[in-house]
Structures are given as C-alpha cells and as structure tokens.
Design a protein around this motif. Structure first.
Motif, PDB file in Angstrom:
ATOM      1  N   HIS A   1      -3.144  -6.599  -9.605  1.00 56.45           N
ATOM      2  CA  HIS A   1      -2.910  -5.438  -9.762  1.00 56.45           C
ATOM      3  C   HIS A   1      -2.394  -4.561 -11.138  1.00 56.45           C
ATOM      4  CE1 HIS A   1      -2.935  -4.820  -5.307  1.00 56.45           C
ATOM      5  NE2 HIS A   1      -3.711  -5.908  -5.626  1.00 56.45           N
TER       6      HIS A   1
ATOM      7  N   GLU B   1      -2.764   1.514  -6.332  1.00 54.23           N
ATOM      8  CA  GLU B   1      -3.377   0.276  -5.990  1.00 54.23           C
ATOM      9  C   GLU B   1      -2.520  -0.557  -4.956  1.00 54.23           C
ATOM     10  OE1 GLU B   1      -5.842  -2.092  -7.340  1.00 54.23           O
ATOM     11  OE2 GLU B   1      -6.588   0.074  -7.558  1.00 54.23           O
TER      12      GLU B   1
ATOM     13  N   TYR C   1      -4.125  -1.417  -1.268  1.00 53.72           N
ATOM     14  CA  TYR C   1      -4.061  -2.976  -0.879  1.00 53.72           C
ATOM     15  C   TYR C   1      -3.799  -2.888   0.569  1.00 53.72           C
ATOM     16  CZ  TYR C   1      -3.229  -7.772  -0.306  1.00 53.72           C
ATOM     17  OH  TYR C   1      -3.183  -9.024  -0.009  1.00 53.72           O
TER      18      TYR C   1
END
Length: 137
Positions: free
Chosen positions: A72, A120, A124
């Motif tokens: 990430h 991100e 996730y």
C-alpha cells in the motif's frame, strides 16, 4: 475474476477522485488565493486523474507484490508521482504561472499521500470486486 476486479478498480478510481478533487480544489484555492482557480484546476484534472488511476490500479493488480502495508505504501508513492505531475501541469496551464503549479503540486504531496494511504487501507477492508482476499495485511 477479471470483470469483478475491473468494477472494483473503477469504484476505487471514482471514490479516490472525489477525495482527491476536493483536496486539490482547497489547496489550489489557498495557494492561488482565487476560489475559481481552485475549482478550474480541480475539475480540469478529474478525467485525466481517473484514467491515470484506473491504469495504475490495473498495473498494481497484475504486479507480483504480496498484499501488505508495504504494498500500500509503494502504491501510494507511485500514484503520488503520477498525480503530482498531472496536478502541476494543470495548475501551470490554468494559472499561467509555473511557480503556482509547483507550489500546488508540492503542497498536495503530503496531503494526498496521507489521504491515499487511508483510502487504500479502507478499500483493503472492502471485498467489493474480489472473489477472496489473497492474504492478511
């Protein structure tokens, strides 16, 4: 899996663009001193950023880098380079001043990296467009 992943990448591109555009508008307004310059810069880059982001997502989807916080972070860094160049060019073109473009580009490096990393991490945790999670991160 390809169709689902494409839908996921489009959804991520749209949600990120909303966050990113708001940030660009605010920073451009503050730096230029003109709210209309901020709006013009923010809206000018919407299309180019969504296209760039989509292809960035496709490349990282195919990359052989294991899911992790490091992944990430790497995605954050590579995206920021592309995004900053795009913003600096639009800010320069719209303001007519290359220094304004540089100031806006450098200012958003920090804010956008923080916002992108959080984006991100949030995505996730969302399984939209995934058959299953590859591994825990």
């Amino acid at each position: 899996m390809q169709d689902k992943s494409r839908k996921r990448h489009i959804a991520k591109a749209v949600t990120w663009r909303i966050v990113g555009t708001i940030d660009t508008i605010l920073l451009s307004w503050i730096i230029s001193g003109n709210p209309f310059t901020g709006l013009k810069i923010g809206f000018a880059e919407v299309i180019t950023k969504m296209i760039l982001y989509y292809f960035h997502e496709r490349i990282w989807f195919k990359a052989n880098v294991p899911e992790s916080k490091k992944r990430h972070l790497y995605k954050t860094l590579t995206w920021r380079v592309l995004g900053t160049i795009d913003t600096m060019l639009w800010a320069w073109i719209i303001s007519g001043n290359p220094l304004t473009g540089l100031k806006i580009g450098f200012a958003e490096v920090v804010t956008k990296m923080i916002l992108y990393y959080l984006h991100e991490r949030t995505w996730y945790k969302i399984n939209f467009g995934l058959d299953k999670r590859k591994s825990n991160a």
